[in-house]
Scaffold this motif. Structure first.
Motif, PDB file in Angstrom:
ATOM      1  N   ILE A 173      35.626 -10.337  55.336  1.00  9.56           N
ATOM      2  CA  ILE A 173      36.303 -10.479  56.630  1.00  9.56           C
ATOM      3  C   ILE A 173      37.343 -11.592  56.645  1.00  9.56           C
ATOM      4  CG2 ILE A 173      34.297  -9.569  57.867  1.00  9.56           C
ATOM      5  CD1 ILE A 173      33.640 -12.428  58.751  1.00  9.56           C
ATOM      6  N   GLY A 174      37.485 -12.324  55.537  1.00 10.59           N
ATOM      7  CA  GLY A 174      38.416 -13.449  55.520  1.00 10.59           C
ATOM      8  C   GLY A 174      39.834 -13.046  55.164  1.00 10.59           C
ATOM      9  N   HIS A 175      40.315 -11.949  55.763  1.00  7.42           N
ATOM     10  CA  HIS A 175      41.635 -11.424  55.440  1.00  7.42           C
ATOM     11  C   HIS A 175      42.603 -11.642  56.604  1.00  7.42           C
ATOM     12  CE1 HIS A 175      39.579  -9.553  52.124  1.00  7.42           C
ATOM     13  NE2 HIS A 175      38.825  -8.843  52.932  1.00  7.42           N
ATOM     14  N   ARG A 176      43.873 -11.786  56.259  1.00  4.26           N
ATOM     15  CA  ARG A 176      44.885 -11.972  57.299  1.00  4.26           C
ATOM     16  C   ARG A 176      45.416 -10.614  57.755  1.00  4.26           C
ATOM     17  NH1 ARG A 176      48.347 -17.392  55.631  1.00  4.26           N
ATOM     18  NH2 ARG A 176      46.542 -18.786  55.508  1.00  4.26           N
ATOM     19  N   THR A 177      44.528  -9.823  58.305  1.00  2.00           N
ATOM     20  CA  THR A 177      44.889  -8.532  58.873  1.00  2.00           C
ATOM     21  C   THR A 177      44.705  -8.606  60.379  1.00  2.00           C
ATOM     22  OG1 THR A 177      42.621  -7.689  58.662  1.00  2.00           O
ATOM     23  CG2 THR A 177      44.098  -7.364  56.772  1.00  2.00           C
ATOM     24  N   GLU A 178      45.182  -7.592  61.058  1.00  2.00           N
ATOM     25  CA  GLU A 178      45.075  -7.595  62.516  1.00  2.00           C
ATOM     26  C   GLU A 178      43.619  -7.682  62.965  1.00  2.00           C
ATOM     27  OE1 GLU A 178      46.370  -4.853  66.389  1.00  2.00           O
ATOM     28  OE2 GLU A 178      47.052  -4.337  64.358  1.00  2.00           O
ATOM     29  N   ARG A 179      42.727  -6.997  62.254  1.00  2.00           N
ATOM     30  CA  ARG A 179      41.323  -6.983  62.650  1.00  2.00           C
ATOM     31  C   ARG A 179      40.626  -8.320  62.373  1.00  2.00           C
ATOM     32  NH1 ARG A 179      37.071  -3.921  64.019  1.00  2.00           N
ATOM     33  NH2 ARG A 179      35.038  -4.399  63.096  1.00  2.00           N
ATOM     34  N   TYR A 180      41.011  -8.997  61.286  1.00  2.00           N
ATOM     35  CA  TYR A 180      40.234 -10.156  60.842  1.00  2.00           C
ATOM     36  C   TYR A 180      40.955 -11.495  60.939  1.00  2.00           C
ATOM     37  CZ  TYR A 180      36.975  -6.694  59.035  1.00  2.00           C
ATOM     38  OH  TYR A 180      36.084  -5.668  58.926  1.00  2.00           O
ATOM     39  N   LEU A 181      42.201 -11.504  61.379  1.00  2.00           N
ATOM     40  CA  LEU A 181      42.953 -12.751  61.398  1.00  2.00           C
ATOM     41  C   LEU A 181      42.220 -13.836  62.186  1.00  2.00           C
ATOM     42  CD1 LEU A 181      45.530 -14.217  60.585  1.00  2.00           C
ATOM     43  CD2 LEU A 181      46.587 -13.396  62.717  1.00  2.00           C
ATOM     44  N   GLU A 182      41.686 -13.481  63.342  1.00  2.00           N
ATOM     45  CA  GLU A 182      40.949 -14.456  64.149  1.00  2.00           C
ATOM     46  C   GLU A 182      39.465 -14.462  63.799  1.00  2.00           C
ATOM     47  OE1 GLU A 182      41.585 -14.185  68.322  1.00  2.00           O
ATOM     48  OE2 GLU A 182      43.769 -14.134  68.163  1.00  2.00           O
ATOM     49  N   PHE A 183      38.852 -13.293  63.684  1.00  3.50           N
ATOM     50  CA  PHE A 183      37.402 -13.223  63.476  1.00  3.50           C
ATOM     51  C   PHE A 183      37.007 -13.806  62.124  1.00  3.50           C
ATOM     52  CE2 PHE A 183      33.505 -10.930  62.202  1.00  3.50           C
ATOM     53  CZ  PHE A 183      32.674 -11.323  63.245  1.00  3.50           C
ATOM     54  N   GLY A 184      37.833 -13.607  61.105  1.00  2.65           N
ATOM     55  CA  GLY A 184      37.484 -14.082  59.771  1.00  2.65           C
ATOM     56  C   GLY A 184      37.943 -15.488  59.466  1.00  2.65           C
ATOM     57  N   TRP A 185      38.571 -16.167  60.435  1.00  8.00           N
ATOM     58  CA  TRP A 185      39.124 -17.494  60.193  1.00  8.00           C
ATOM     59  C   TRP A 185      38.052 -18.487  59.752  1.00  8.00           C
ATOM     60  CZ3 TRP A 185      38.191 -22.284  62.378  1.00  8.00           C
ATOM     61  CH2 TRP A 185      39.115 -23.284  62.081  1.00  8.00           C
ATOM     62  N   ALA A 186      36.936 -18.532  60.442  1.00  9.12           N
ATOM     63  CA  ALA A 186      35.888 -19.506  60.120  1.00  9.12           C
ATOM     64  C   ALA A 186      35.304 -19.250  58.740  1.00  9.12           C
ATOM     65  CB  ALA A 186      34.789 -19.463  61.182  1.00  9.12           C
ATOM     66  N   ALA A 187      35.096 -17.981  58.387  1.00  9.71           N
ATOM     67  CA  ALA A 187      34.552 -17.658  57.066  1.00  9.71           C
ATOM     68  C   ALA A 187      35.510 -18.099  55.966  1.00  9.71           C
ATOM     69  CB  ALA A 187      34.281 -16.159  56.965  1.00  9.71           C
ATOM     70  N   ALA A 188      36.800 -17.839  56.163  1.00 11.41           N
ATOM     71  CA  ALA A 188      37.791 -18.206  55.152  1.00 11.41           C
ATOM     72  C   ALA A 188      37.895 -19.713  54.988  1.00 11.41           C
ATOM     73  CB  ALA A 188      39.147 -17.613  55.518  1.00 11.41           C
TER      74      ALA A 188
END
Length: 289
Positions: A173-188
């Motif tokens: 989920i740590g991808h800079r895509t529309e779905r994960y840009l915000e949700f995956g920020w903490a994981a990244a």
């Protein structure tokens, strides 16, 4: 002692197919946990906060499960779990398959390297295939071997499980895509933090274990300069060290989702016309490190 035994066990047996065809691998279970968090929390507004909550739950789960496993008397639980989550043998096997495939043809090499990298592979030349395989070897030496060992030594099974859960979350989920840009920020970001020391330690180990490493620290400044050219704050360090040890240029232009991106070369003065022998050289570096 338990960490050394886990490394030896993994080096000998790797990932026994017969076992993981009957039972889900721990990494698969971790992926399912991340999937559950994605489906449950990645909706509506305030997705960055929800992503941070998901990562917190994964961390707490890793600490709790690791604590329960660590409470079992003896060292063998730590040895076995460590062997399952340290990926040195499987990394060598995957990279070695690319070398064998590239020896057959460029098309075979493209198909094989597509199993271990996320970039477009259809238009790759032989040197492109070799670079991708060597870069994957260097980066995964850090993420899949040195970092898990580092956190196992530092934090026992809780430390190892937390690291692997966060690293799995980042990969999913740590991808800079529309779905994960915000949700995956903490994981990244947490994955970047947990890999900060291991990535640089990997670079030190790669260079210090190489032939003629009597004054290896002389290469540290150029390795650091090359590492800072990389788009990742951590992956550039093992790649830069691997590039200098092998005398090859890594990174450079590549294509993702049909879009060519002109990344700079790491060790730009190194050889660029490379192939299966250089991949085999990288495998030697993996074992030596």
């Amino acid at each position: 002692m338990s960490t050394a035994l886990a490394m030896i066990l993994d080096a000998i047996f790797g990932e026994p197919r017969a076992l993981w065809e009957r039972w889900p691998h721990p990494a698969v279970l971790m992926g399912r946990a991340v999937d559950w968090c994605d489906e449950r929390f990645n909706t509506g507004e305030r997705r960055q906060a929800k992503g941070a909550l998901a990562v917190l739950l994964l961390v707490l789960g890793g600490l709790a499960l690791g604590g329960l496993l660590a409470a079992v008397p003896g060292i063998w639980v730590e040895v076995v779990v460590g062997a399952m989550l340290i990926a040195q043998r499987s990394l060598v096997d995957h990279v070695g398959r690319v070398a064998a495939a590239l020896d057959l043809s460029v098309r075979d090499g493209q198909a094989s390297v597509a199993m271990i990298v996320g970039r477009d592979t259809r238009a790759m030349t032989g040197p492109d295939v070799a670079r991708a395989a060597i870069e994957s070897a260097a980066e995964n030496l850090s993420d899949g071997v040195v970092a898990p060992i580092f956190w196992l030594v530092l934090g026992g099974l809780p430390g190892l499980l937390v690291y692997k859960l966060v690293n799995t979350a980042d990969s999913m989920i740590g991808h800079r895509t529309e779905r994960y840009l915000e949700f995956g920020w903490a994981a990244a970001r947490l994955d970047d933090l947990l890999n900060l020391i291991p990535a640089r330690l990997t670079a030190v180990l790669i260079r210090a274990s190489a032939a003629g490493a009597g004054r290896w620290w002389r290469d540290w400044a150029p390795i650091g300069a090359d590492a800072r050219l990389h788009r990742s704050p951590n992956a550039g360090w093992p790649e830069a060290a691997m590039a200098r040890v092998l005398g090859v240029a890594l990174s450079g232009p590549r294509s993702y989702d049909g879009r060519r991106q002109d990344f700079p070369f790491v060790n730009p003065d190194g050889r660029r016309d490379i192939g299966a022998p250089e991949i085999e050289g990288a495998i030697t570096v993996l074992w030596r490190t």
